[in-house]
Design an enzyme around this catalytic site. Structure first.
Site, PDB file in Angstrom:
ATOM      1  N   GLU A   1      24.616  23.098  -8.471  1.00  0.00           N
ATOM      2  CA  GLU A   1      24.161  22.837  -9.844  1.00  0.00           C
ATOM      3  C   GLU A   1      25.205  22.058 -10.645  1.00  0.00           C
ATOM      4  OE1 GLU A   1      23.115  26.662 -11.475  1.00  0.00           O
ATOM      5  OE2 GLU A   1      21.218  26.713 -10.408  1.00  0.00           O
TER       6      GLU A   1
ATOM      7  N   GLU B   1      16.061  26.973  -5.213  1.00  0.00           N
ATOM      8  CA  GLU B   1      16.085  28.323  -5.775  1.00  0.00           C
ATOM      9  C   GLU B   1      14.782  28.556  -6.504  1.00  0.00           C
ATOM     10  OE1 GLU B   1      19.503  29.311  -8.131  1.00  0.00           O
ATOM     11  OE2 GLU B   1      20.913  28.757  -6.546  1.00  0.00           O
TER      12      GLU B   1
END
Ligand code: NAG
Length: 657
Positions: free
Chosen positions: A221, A295
């Protein structure tokens, strides 16, 4: 270890593991059933060509092509492939349970396990590495292979994951100039040295070398941080230079998708709800590439002082079916959350500082203790219907034990044990815990730090927001109050004689997400003032409460009987007697205020009466037949007993949406 049972219809055999209210299905359920069945049929038809039989680690022989991303889909060894994955973190699950959790993942109809790698556990002391016992990453990957799962590795170095400092070792913060997650030399040198030790552990377990690792994620991320435009390319090269040869991925939330991208790696997305157009947007970023939700958040984590977050199963299934129908691959984060044992939880600090709780149940597909939830059976129904493989049957659930009340029989005050157990650091000015000259120069990473200084009188004590994260204030052994981010001032009563001001400061967990990573030094990070004069001449005790310290507690001290009303900071001890083979249990600390539980010397984790979590998961693997020593470090008001129960209670439920 675990037997096989027949597949129960639609979750009928599910054991309530996450608190019974968690199981409540909305009234929407029946209405959705028909729609759901229709969707299943459509999806099943759309997926007929995905025959994954034969695409199993042990059976797949020819190994030249690996996982490829082209023509808008994944190919494994040249055959169309979809990643149906789930996240299980080996460091959050007792090693003895790895196989059980992975068989459950496979029996859910999934084909891939994904895991992060926590740098701060693998290199707790700079230059000293640990890949043994519960940190034996190779063994975890080989277990996945045995079970018949592919592996996607997410080695970080930053992993977020609601883990202290997003997995980065706190000794990095000894450098006042440190820029985490950047090409600052102090950081990249440390990453390079770590990768020199980590990557060789896994190189031979890659697909092309005969192992189960089909893809490796670059950082994590980074798009939501994006402090340094050269960083991602550096991290990618760091993997390639060390012979990572499988497909590379990046993983970002919607907002970070563009800036987290690095050429040569496939961008994937993270979400819980599918924003309209998000998959198309992912497609515009990379033409003709397969889409993957790296995710898919099956639930959410909890913070101290907040509710227990739950994500509705019907809502989850609606989105999952959309993702599947869109042709994308998906990884469930978490499939099984596990536990933030010890002091390893992270925190968030946006408007206010919020520490993550000990449980990482996450309202995931399996509960914290590995039990099935309705999410498991719904996903199993879906995935076993759209793929043609012989999925294993779900293993039986292990029974939990209720060992009853554990009486705390003896206690000893922290003030009594300190002088003879620990050598204080003497310093004119306060020192933050990472920079204390302890642990061979690596500083203190976790736990409590006690700062003592003699005061000539009372007055107004002001922290100037230099306390990380929470301090109990004492004059001698008299409790005055606490200081934290919002409470920054206390009145110290005047008094006579020799008086010691004591600040028992707790590191409640370093932030794991957001831009404040570089400001995560703990303890006292600057001057504290009494009547506007900065305090000086400290004795500083480092209380990491590692097993050796807990062990030394009862060798050195006369423990006394517990008085009727005991106040901390104090250690209490009692015995949990286990007659037969140990079973999993939950410890309920009703009547206790705030502290830490140690089982046979090992740090189980924190409890706090503000909740939401009211029970601590105690795996059978931490127990032995016979007597088990339970030590509680209570900061304030002690209870008398700890209850061992067979049901968890994670708190008042809040539906996330
Ligand atoms: C702080 O100020 C108060 C009020 O003037 C006084 O009573 C106290 O003695 C002072 N404390 C110190 C340490 O000088």
């Amino acid at each position: 270890m675990v037997g096989q049972v027949g597949v129960p219809g639609n979750g009928a055999r599910a054991v309530p593991g996450g608190g019974s209210a968690m199981w409540a299905c909305g009234g929407r359920r029946r209405r959705r059933l028909l729609g759901g069945l229709l969707m299943l049929l459509l999806v099943a038809v759309a997926l007929r060509r995905f025959n994954l039989t034969g695409l199993v680690p042990m059976q797949l022989k020819g190994r030249t092509l690996g996982l490829q991303a082209r023509d808008s889909q994944f190919f494994l060894e040249g055959k169309p492939f979809r990643i149906f994955g789930g996240s299980v973190h080996y460091f959050r699950v007792p090693r003895e349970y790895w196989k059980d959790r992975l068989i459950k993942l496979k029996s859910c109809g999934l084909n891939t396990v994904t895991t992060y790698v926590p740098w701060n556990l693998h290199e707790p002391i700079r230059g000293t590495f640990d890949f043994t016992k519960n940190l034996d990453l190779k063994a975890f990957i080989k277990t996945a292979e045995e079970v018949g799962l592919w592996v996607i590795l997410r080695p970080g170095p930053y992993i977020c994951s609601e883990w202290d400092l997003g997995g980065l070792p706190s000794w990095l913060l000894q450098d006042p100039e440190m820029h985490l997650r950047s090409t600052y030399k102090g950081f990249t040198d440390a990453v390079d040295y770590y990768f020199d030790h980590l990557i060789p552990q896994v190189v031979r377990l890659q697909y092309k070398n005969g192992g189960p690792i089909i893809a490796v994620q670059v950082e994590n991320e980074y798009g939501s941080y994006a402090e340094d435009p050269d960083y991602m390319a550096y991290m990618k090269a760091a993997l390639l230079e060390r012979k990572i040869v499988e497909l590379l991925l990046t993983s970002d939330n919607k907002d970070g998708l563009t800036s987290g991208f690095v050429s040569g790696a496939l961008a994937t997305i993270n979400f819980q709800k599918m924003d309209p157009g998000i998959m198309t947007y992912l497609g515009t970023l990379q033409n003709n590439m397969p889409k993957m939700v790296m995710e898919y958040w099956t639930g959410w984590f909890d913070s101290w002082g907040g509710p227990h977050n739950v994500f509705d199963v019907d809502e989850m299934m609606t989105t999952v079916e959309k993702v599947i129908k869109s042709g994308a691959s998906i990884n469930f984060y978490m499939f099984h959350g596990g536990t933030n044992f010890g002091f390893m939880n992270g925190a968030l600090h946006f408007d206010e500082y919020k520490a993550t709780i000990t449980s990482y149940d996450y309202d995931a597909v399996l509960t914290e203790s590995g039990d099935y939830t309705p999410k498991f059976f719904r996903l199993r129904e879906l995935f076993t219907s759209i793929t043609e493989t012989n999925w294993p049957l779900p293993p039986v659930i292990l029974n939990k034990a209720s060992y009853g009340a554990i009486l705390m029989q003896q206690c000893v005050s922290l003030w009594e044990v300190l002088p003879s157990l620990l050598e204080p650091v003497k310093s004119e000015q306060p020192i933050n815990m990472e920079n204390l000259p302890v642990n061979n120069g690596n500083g203190q990473a976790f736990g409590y730090t006690l700062y003592e200084t003699v005061i000539p009188g009372g007055g107004e004590l002001h922290s100037h927001n230099h306390i990380r994260d929470r301090a109990q204030v004492f004059v001698n052994s008299l409790y005055i109050g606490y200081l934290d981010y919002t409470m920054q001032q206390l009145s110290i009563p005047n008094g006579q004689g020799y008086r010691v001001l004591r600040l028992l400061v707790e590191n409640c967990g370093r932030v794991n997400y957001g831009r404040s990573l570089n400001n995560q030094r703990k303890g006292l990070i600057g001057d504290i003032f009494l009547n506007k004069t900065s305090l000086r001449n400290f004795k500083i005790y480092s209380l990491e409460m590692e097993p050796r310290f807990i062990e030394s507690l009862h060798k050195t001290f006369p423990w006394s009987a517990v008085p009727d009303s005991a106040v901390g900071p104090m250690f209490f001890r009692g015995t949990l007697h286990v007659q037969q083979t140990p079973r999993d249990t939950y410890l309920k600390l009703e009547g206790w205020e705030k502290g830490v539980v140690f089982v046979n010397g090992k740090n189980l984790g924190r409890y706090w009466k503000i909740g939401p979590q009211e029970t601590l998961y105690l795996p059978a693997t931490w127990l032995k037949q016979g007597n088990n020593e339970i030590i509680v470090f209570e900061e304030r008001i002690a209870g008398r007993i700890i209850q061992s129960t067979d049901l968890p209670f994670l708190g008042r439920i809040h539906y996330v949406s």
